[in-house]
Enzyme design. Structure first.
Site, PDB file in Angstrom:
ATOM      1  N   ASP A  10       0.886  -1.175  -0.071  1.00  0.00           N
ATOM      2  CA  ASP A  10      -0.030  -0.235  -0.063  1.00  0.00           C
ATOM      3  C   ASP A  10       1.058   1.174   0.100  1.00  0.00           C
ATOM      4  OD1 ASP A  10      -2.351   1.697   0.534  1.00  0.00           O
ATOM      5  OD2 ASP A  10      -1.411   1.892   2.499  1.00  0.00           O
ATOM      6  N   ASP A  12      -0.288   5.108   1.017  1.00  0.00           N
ATOM      7  CA  ASP A  12      -0.326   6.109   2.058  1.00  0.00           C
ATOM      8  C   ASP A  12      -0.462   5.509   3.475  1.00  0.00           C
ATOM      9  OD1 ASP A  12      -0.626   8.667   0.804  1.00  0.00           O
ATOM     10  OD2 ASP A  12      -2.537   7.755  -0.021  1.00  0.00           O
TER      11      ASP A  12
END
Length: 219
Positions: A10, A12
């Site tokens: 991922d 953020d």
């Protein structure tokens, strides 16, 4: 012990320390449009979802007619903070170590393609990733499409894939795709929420992430 040949990250809250910037942008846009302002915990919970999916959850009073104006204000608030956003300390050398061991690297993010391309250019990491997927070009998390597409593109079997993320959305996507998940507890969701998704482990620092991954990867 599994040996992984593809690590999917991922963005953020996992690679980049952007959780507070996203929360502030959601809250700022709400103030601009005189909408109820979600708490930091309510706003951070939706990080990792596509932006429109996130807003439906964090700002239920937001109507479809208001959405274009809200998105405009959100992006203004976010971009004002964008120059100050940094990768978490230790992430860049970790990616370099993994790539040096011929481990394939990918990104599966709730960001838009424009947004991801911008931060990849700003951090100089564009070439280190073998493939990337964003929420505006396929289904949003926790739907497994991003991981299915990455595995197909890179020709990697599910048992050789680990998904690393800071939210339950990431770990639920991993489970839905039939791959292992690894939670990082320095981002948006609490360790308890991450553990509730039954990942392989939850680590609380980048050095702990490095130790866990480097002991379990192999080309």
């Amino acid at each position: 012990m599994s040996s992984y040949s593809l690590v999917v990250f991922d963005w953020d809250g996992t690679l980049m320390d952007s959780t507070n910037g996203i929360v502030s942008a959601i809250q700022g846009a709400c103030r601009d449009l005189d909408l109820p302002v979600p708490s930091a915990s309510e706003a951070s919970w939706v990080i990792g979802l596509s932006l429109e999916s996130a807003l439906r959850r964090a700002v239920p009073e937001l109507t479809q007619a208001m959405l274009p104006r809200f998105l405009e204000r959100y992006r203004i608030h976010y971009l004002l903070r964008d120059p100050d956003l940094q990768l978490f300390e230790g992430i860049e050398p970790l990616l370099g170590e993994l790539a040096g061991q011929k481990i394939r690297l990918a990104v599966a993010t709730g960001k838009s393609r424009v947004g991801l391309n911008r931060v990849l250019a700003a951090t100089g990491l564009r070439d280190i990733f073998d493939a990337t997927r964003t929420a505006d070009e396929t289904f949003s998390k926790p739907h497994p499409a991003m991981l299915h597409e990455l595995m197909q593109e890179l020709d990697v079997e599910p048992e050789r894939v680990i998904m690393v993320g800071d939210t339950s959305h990431d770990l639920n996507m991993a489970a839905n795709a039939g791959v292992h998940g690894l939670g990082v507890a320095y981002g948006a969701h609490s360790p308890q929420e991450l553990l509730g998704c039954t990942p392989q482990a939850v680590v609380d620092t980048v050095p702990a992430l490095r130790e866990w991954l480097l002991s379990r990867v192999g080309a």
